[in-house]
Design a protein around this motif. Structure first.
Motif, PDB file in Angstrom:
ATOM      1  N   UNK A 164      -8.398  89.542 118.499  1.00  0.00           N
ATOM      2  CA  UNK A 164      -9.343  89.326 117.397  1.00  0.00           C
ATOM      3  C   UNK A 164     -10.770  89.287 117.932  1.00  0.00           C
ATOM      4  N   UNK A 165     -10.954  88.561 119.037  1.00  0.00           N
ATOM      5  CA  UNK A 165     -12.291  88.445 119.634  1.00  0.00           C
ATOM      6  C   UNK A 165     -12.792  89.806 120.117  1.00  0.00           C
ATOM      7  N   UNK A 166     -11.907  90.618 120.680  1.00  0.00           N
ATOM      8  CA  UNK A 166     -12.326  91.953 121.159  1.00  0.00           C
ATOM      9  C   UNK A 166     -12.731  92.845 119.986  1.00  0.00           C
ATOM     10  N   UNK A 167     -12.074  92.652 118.845  1.00  0.00           N
ATOM     11  CA  UNK A 167     -12.452  93.404 117.651  1.00  0.00           C
ATOM     12  C   UNK A 167     -13.827  92.945 117.146  1.00  0.00           C
ATOM     13  N   UNK A 211      -1.364  68.801 124.708  1.00  0.00           N
ATOM     14  CA  UNK A 211      -1.081  69.792 123.674  1.00  0.00           C
ATOM     15  C   UNK A 211      -2.190  70.821 123.556  1.00  0.00           C
ATOM     16  N   UNK A 212      -3.433  70.383 123.751  1.00  0.00           N
ATOM     17  CA  UNK A 212      -4.577  71.295 123.649  1.00  0.00           C
ATOM     18  C   UNK A 212      -4.426  72.473 124.588  1.00  0.00           C
ATOM     19  N   UNK A 213      -4.108  72.197 125.846  1.00  0.00           N
ATOM     20  CA  UNK A 213      -3.966  73.260 126.839  1.00  0.00           C
ATOM     21  C   UNK A 213      -2.788  74.174 126.514  1.00  0.00           C
ATOM     22  N   UNK A 214      -1.684  73.587 126.062  1.00  0.00           N
ATOM     23  CA  UNK A 214      -0.508  74.375 125.699  1.00  0.00           C
ATOM     24  C   UNK A 214      -0.827  75.336 124.558  1.00  0.00           C
ATOM     25  N   UNK A 215      -1.471  74.822 123.505  1.00  0.00           N
ATOM     26  CA  UNK A 215      -1.804  75.671 122.363  1.00  0.00           C
ATOM     27  C   UNK A 215      -2.805  76.754 122.734  1.00  0.00           C
ATOM     28  N   UNK A 216      -3.736  76.410 123.632  1.00  0.00           N
ATOM     29  CA  UNK A 216      -4.724  77.396 124.063  1.00  0.00           C
ATOM     30  C   UNK A 216      -4.040  78.569 124.764  1.00  0.00           C
ATOM     31  N   UNK A 217      -3.054  78.251 125.611  1.00  0.00           N
ATOM     32  CA  UNK A 217      -2.317  79.320 126.306  1.00  0.00           C
ATOM     33  C   UNK A 217      -1.521  80.165 125.314  1.00  0.00           C
ATOM     34  N   UNK A 218      -0.867  79.498 124.361  1.00  0.00           N
ATOM     35  CA  UNK A 218      -0.036  80.215 123.398  1.00  0.00           C
ATOM     36  C   UNK A 218      -0.876  81.080 122.453  1.00  0.00           C
ATOM     37  N   UNK A 219      -2.060  80.573 122.101  1.00  0.00           N
ATOM     38  CA  UNK A 219      -2.894  81.269 121.118  1.00  0.00           C
ATOM     39  C   UNK A 219      -3.724  82.396 121.722  1.00  0.00           C
ATOM     40  N   UNK A 259      -8.200  73.996 106.042  1.00  0.00           N
ATOM     41  CA  UNK A 259      -8.505  73.380 107.328  1.00  0.00           C
ATOM     42  C   UNK A 259      -7.838  74.146 108.472  1.00  0.00           C
ATOM     43  N   UNK A 260      -6.610  74.595 108.246  1.00  0.00           N
ATOM     44  CA  UNK A 260      -5.915  75.396 109.257  1.00  0.00           C
ATOM     45  C   UNK A 260      -6.672  76.695 109.506  1.00  0.00           C
ATOM     46  N   UNK A 261      -7.104  77.341 108.429  1.00  0.00           N
ATOM     47  CA  UNK A 261      -7.856  78.598 108.560  1.00  0.00           C
ATOM     48  C   UNK A 261      -9.162  78.363 109.303  1.00  0.00           C
ATOM     49  N   UNK A 262      -9.862  77.266 108.977  1.00  0.00           N
ATOM     50  CA  UNK A 262     -11.129  76.953 109.638  1.00  0.00           C
ATOM     51  C   UNK A 262     -10.912  76.645 111.116  1.00  0.00           C
ATOM     52  N   UNK A 263      -9.800  75.986 111.440  1.00  0.00           N
ATOM     53  CA  UNK A 263      -9.496  75.651 112.835  1.00  0.00           C
ATOM     54  C   UNK A 263      -9.247  76.911 113.660  1.00  0.00           C
ATOM     55  N   UNK A 264      -8.551  77.880 113.064  1.00  0.00           N
ATOM     56  CA  UNK A 264      -8.320  79.148 113.753  1.00  0.00           C
ATOM     57  C   UNK A 264      -9.645  79.863 113.988  1.00  0.00           C
ATOM     58  N   UNK A 265     -10.482  79.878 112.961  1.00  0.00           N
ATOM     59  CA  UNK A 265     -11.806  80.502 113.079  1.00  0.00           C
ATOM     60  C   UNK A 265     -12.625  79.814 114.155  1.00  0.00           C
ATOM     61  N   UNK A 297     -18.204  78.577 111.534  1.00  0.00           N
ATOM     62  CA  UNK A 297     -17.020  77.716 111.509  1.00  0.00           C
ATOM     63  C   UNK A 297     -17.346  76.334 110.972  1.00  0.00           C
ATOM     64  N   UNK A 298     -18.489  75.799 111.371  1.00  0.00           N
ATOM     65  CA  UNK A 298     -18.905  74.487 110.864  1.00  0.00           C
ATOM     66  C   UNK A 298     -19.158  74.543 109.360  1.00  0.00           C
ATOM     67  N   UNK A 299     -19.819  75.598 108.895  1.00  0.00           N
ATOM     68  CA  UNK A 299     -20.101  75.728 107.463  1.00  0.00           C
ATOM     69  C   UNK A 299     -18.810  75.845 106.658  1.00  0.00           C
ATOM     70  N   UNK A 300     -17.802  76.500 107.223  1.00  0.00           N
ATOM     71  CA  UNK A 300     -16.493  76.569 106.559  1.00  0.00           C
ATOM     72  C   UNK A 300     -15.885  75.178 106.430  1.00  0.00           C
ATOM     73  N   UNK A 301     -16.062  74.368 107.481  1.00  0.00           N
ATOM     74  CA  UNK A 301     -15.534  73.013 107.447  1.00  0.00           C
ATOM     75  C   UNK A 301     -16.237  72.178 106.390  1.00  0.00           C
TER      76      UNK A 301
END
Length: 196
Positions: free
Chosen positions: A17-20, A2-10, A58-64, A35-39
């Motif tokens: 976002x990263x380019x910005x 699932x990790x690889x699948x989500x990485x491709x989709x995301x 947690x979802x927001x922190x995971x995206x970050x 990101x760690x401090x947010x967690x």
């Protein structure tokens, strides 16, 4: 996995976002620490008993958390230390999240949930350790039923919908199953006791 699948989709979302963010010239390692401090903040919310809010955060922190690696790639600032820091703080992030839950459930007198959280934390650390130890033997092992991505998704889901008891059972069992799965994989690759 699932990790690889989500990485491709995301990647289509994270790369713009990263380019910005690249314009700010901020280091990917700084994003990792943020990101760690947010967690840590999420863990505080969970410890205070605001489980649904904690799940959303947690979802927001995971995206970050996913942006730092993408930023490192798009800016060509990948480094061995950056990878090490990211992995290490991922372990701290997971530990502090479960610690926040442990504080909450212990305060409620929920003994079963407290034991399940402890079992999940042990399994989580062993999933990471088995991979690191295998890599020390020259064996690349990323497979497994319940890696960090799956754990974050299932935990966030349980927090948001208020379905924590079954989710904690799932986490405790499948996280430790994944550690055993990796032990078996290394045993098979190395030839076990025969040292093949």
């Amino acid at each position: 996995m699932l990790t690889q699948f989500l990485r491709r989709q995301a990647s289509g979302i994270l790369e713009p976002i990263a380019r910005t963010i690249r314009i700010t010239n901020i280091s990917p390692n700084v994003l990792t620490v943020i990101g760690f401090l947010l967690t840590v903040c999420v863990a505080g919310v969970l410890a205070a008993g605001y489980l649904q809010v904690g799940g959303i955060l947690m979802v927001a922190a995971a995206i970050f958390d996913a942006i730092d690696g993408t930023l490192a790639r798009v800016t060509n600032r990948t480094s061995r230390f950056g990878a090490f820091l990211d992995s290490t703080l991922d372990r701290y992030s997971e530990a502090v999240t479960f610690f926040g839950l442990l504080i909450y459930y212990n305060g409620q007198g929920n003994r079963i949930e407290t034991i399940l959280i402890f079992a999940t934390l042990i399994g989580s650390l062993l999933v990471s350790y088995t991979r690191a130890r295998a890599e020390g033997l020259g064996i690349q092992i990323k497979s497994g039923l319940f890696t960090r991505v799956e754990r974050v998704i299932v935990l966030a889901f349980g927090l948001i919908i208020g379905w924590m008891s079954p989710v904690l059972w799932i986490l405790a069992l499948l996280t430790n199953f994944t550690a055993v799965q990796r032990i078996y994989t290394v045993w098979r690759i190395t030839g076990g006791e025969q040292g093949g």
